[in-house]
Scaffold this active site. Structure first.
Site, PDB file in Angstrom:
ATOM      1  N   TYR A 123      27.044  50.974  58.122  1.00  7.04           N
ATOM      2  CA  TYR A 123      27.083  49.542  59.248  1.00  7.04           C
ATOM      3  C   TYR A 123      28.787  49.299  58.585  1.00  7.04           C
ATOM      4  O   TYR A 123      29.793  49.622  57.723  1.00  7.04           O
ATOM      5  CB  TYR A 123      26.352  48.598  57.991  1.00  7.04           C
ATOM      6  CG  TYR A 123      26.959  47.417  59.217  1.00  7.04           C
ATOM      7  CD1 TYR A 123      26.473  46.992  60.455  1.00  7.04           C
ATOM      8  CD2 TYR A 123      28.099  47.017  58.610  1.00  7.04           C
ATOM      9  CE1 TYR A 123      26.988  45.671  60.559  1.00  7.04           C
ATOM     10  CE2 TYR A 123      28.532  45.523  58.966  1.00  7.04           C
ATOM     11  CZ  TYR A 123      28.083  44.949  60.024  1.00  7.04           C
ATOM     12  OH  TYR A 123      28.835  43.321  60.902  1.00  7.04           O
TER      13      TYR A 123
ATOM     14  N   GLU B  14      32.331  46.265  65.555  1.00  4.28           N
ATOM     15  CA  GLU B  14      30.519  46.607  64.474  1.00  4.28           C
ATOM     16  C   GLU B  14      29.612  47.300  65.392  1.00  4.28           C
ATOM     17  O   GLU B  14      29.531  47.585  66.844  1.00  4.28           O
ATOM     18  CB  GLU B  14      29.743  45.328  65.126  1.00  4.28           C
ATOM     19  CG  GLU B  14      28.795  44.911  63.693  1.00  4.28           C
ATOM     20  CD  GLU B  14      27.460  44.186  64.548  1.00  4.28           C
ATOM     21  OE1 GLU B  14      26.414  44.080  64.778  1.00  4.28           O
ATOM     22  OE2 GLU B  14      26.979  43.736  63.588  1.00  4.28           O
TER      23      GLU B  14
END
Ligand code: GDP
Ligand code: MN
Length: 405
Positions: free
Chosen positions: A125, A213
């Site tokens: 991530y 993101e």
């Protein structure tokens, strides 16, 4: 402003960020075409079909009409058009869309990057955003990729790596290496991650974004690091210097009333109360919403008509507020500084006459230059509008209007 995954990936690629390659399509036929071209470009024989909507959670989400997931794998090229057909035109419901879901107009046909090899593919991530508290950008990274990051933050906060970037110096090489090291990478994958984060940060700064993101970032079985997903949020206030990015706007993804308001230069946010309000200036709008609550109502919207309120903007504001069936009364609260109260009062009367029959009572509170003159124009108009000069008076009139509705 949000953009679609396929647009975000093109943006990243233009800054040298490695991505899962793909081609966007809007019909089963063009999906097959895209698969063929992708096969020529990358040699892939498996394809991932990804619904393009401004919301995440697509992999676990479901198309209402067909039951298909929002992200599906096709192991044969001939399956691409049928699987795309199960997504295109459908309504995708994910944890981020709410129960009503979002209509899918485009799919991204992407190469499969989870192919087997020397090591297992591994998901990470990465995000970049502005830390308002610290007044600088922050990079967040985690080995827990593919998962909901809010859940990771709650259960395993120690698994989120944070690196703050000093705006005077920009992102430093040692910071990037620190992140790659903390992610447990070594060898070629380490070097790839350093390159990935560095170019990603350049893309973030270069595009004046407010949030990136990338979930998941993938380490492939042959140690390449690439973006499988990309959520990009561009800063609206900087779009004037990114004409090409401003053109990526997809109004089909936005609230229709907010789009209409934007066209008239109005700042409108729909809320779920019963008192519509129209105010000049964001601060006064916030205070007005508080006042509506104190008088026993709930604001139906936030609407800032800006400094130069006139008959045209007031009329546009009326029309937008009136499309909301929950509205039982409208409160106009304008401070006449640059624009005089008598002009605004005339604008309100003109707008009212031009719309015709407005079914709800309107309370107009004008304060500032020529306030008395403004109040007189409102009261003598013979329309269903009443004036107020103090805030208290306006609140009482709103209360009375709600009691009578
Ligand atoms: P999101 O669910 O909206 O966040 O969409 P993502 O782009 O993150 O994709 C969801 C999931 O699809 C990923 O977490 C992967 O597990 C899976 N996925 C994406 N690309 C591929 C691929 O190339 N091959 C395989 N096998 N799975 C993929
Ligand atoms: Mn994702």
């Amino acid at each position: 402003m949000n953009i679609h995954e396929y647009q975000a990936k093109e943006l990243l690629k233009s800054y040298g960020v490695r991505i899962q390659e793909g081609i966007v399509a809007d019909s089963p036929e063009s999906a097959l075409e895209a698969a063929k071209r992708l096969n020529e470009q990358t040699g892939t024989s498996w394809y991932v079909i990804k619904a393009q909507i401004h919301a995440g959670g697509r992999g676990k989400g479901q198309i209402k009409e067909t039951g298909s997931r929002g992200v599906v794998l096709a192991k044969k090229q001939e399956d691409v058009p049928t699987k795309a057909a199960d997504i295109l035109g459908g309504t995708l419901v994910t944890i981020q869309t709410g129960a009503e879901g979002k209509k899918v107009n485009k799919v991204l046909i992407a190469e499969d990057v989870y192919y087997p090899g020397a090591s297992e593919p591994k998901e990470y991530y990465l995000s970049i955003l502005l830390d308002r508290g610290k007044g600088c950008n922050v990079i967040m990274a985690s080995t827990e990729g593919g998962m909901d990051i809010e859940e990771v933050a709650e259960k395993h906060p120690e698994k989120i790596i944070k690196e703050w970037i000093d705006p005077k110096f920009g992102l430093q090489g040692f910071q990037v290496r620190k992140i790659a090291f903390k992610l447990g990478l070594e060898g070629n994958a380490f070097k790839e991650m350093v390159k990935f984060i560095t170019s990603l940060y350049n893309a973030y700064v270069g595009s004046d974004s407010s949030q990136f993101e990338i979930n998941p970032v993938l380490k492939t079985s042959d140690d390449k690091i690439l973006a499988v997903d990309a959520k990009v949020n561009l800063d609206d206030n900087a779009l004037y210097r990114h004409k090409d990015l401003a053109d990526l706007r997809d109004v089909a993804e936005e609230d229709p009333l907010e789009v209409e308001a934007g066209k008239s230069g109005l700042n409108y946010v729909k809320l779920d109360g019963n008192v519509g309000c129209m105010v000049n200036g964001a601060g006064l709008a916030m205070a007005t919403m508080d006042m509506i609550k104190l008088s026993g109502g709930e604001p139906a919207n936030f609407l800032d008509v800006g400094g130069g309120a006139n008959a045209t903007t007031v009329e546009a504001g009326f029309r937008i507020i009136l499309q909301d069936p929950n509205v039982k009364a409208i409160l106009i609260n304008v401070f006449g500084g640059i624009v005089r109260c008598d002009r605004i009062a005339n604008g309100v009367v003109e707008a009212y006459r031009s719309i015709g029959n407005i079914p709800v009572p309107i309370i107009v509170r004008l304060q500032g230059t020529n306030a008395e003159e403004g109040a007189r124009i409102i009261d003598e108009s013979g329309l269903k509008v009443s004036s107020a000069i103090t805030l208290k008076e306006a609140a009482e009139k709103v209360k009375k209007a709600l009691a009578e509705s």
